[in-house]
Design a protein around this motif. Structure first.
Motif: not given
Length: 64
Positions: A19-27, A32-37
């Motif tokens: 999940q952290f990797g996907m956040l860094m990739l698409f953040g 809005l990705a950090p809020l959704l995570v």
């Protein structure tokens, strides 16, 4: 209640790392990705605690 073994804990850590990797990739492309995570993690904690409490009280009721 089922004991928490090493594979269960490893799977939880792997999920967080992915999940952290996907956040860094698409953040950067989806701000809005950090809020959704964050919301996803809050809901997952609530769901997990409710599941453990339900299992705990079911076992307590069966034992008494």
């Amino acid at each position: 209640m089922q004991a928490c073994d090493n594979t269960t804990l490893l799977n939880e850590y792997l999920e967080i790392i992915i999940q952290f990797g996907m956040l860094m990739l698409f953040g950067a492309t989806f701000p809005l990705a950090p809020l959704l995570v964050f919301l996803n993690n809050i809901l997952e904690v609530i769901h997990t605690t409710n599941t453990y409490f339900v299992k705990h009280f079911q076992m307590k009721r069966l034992c008494s």
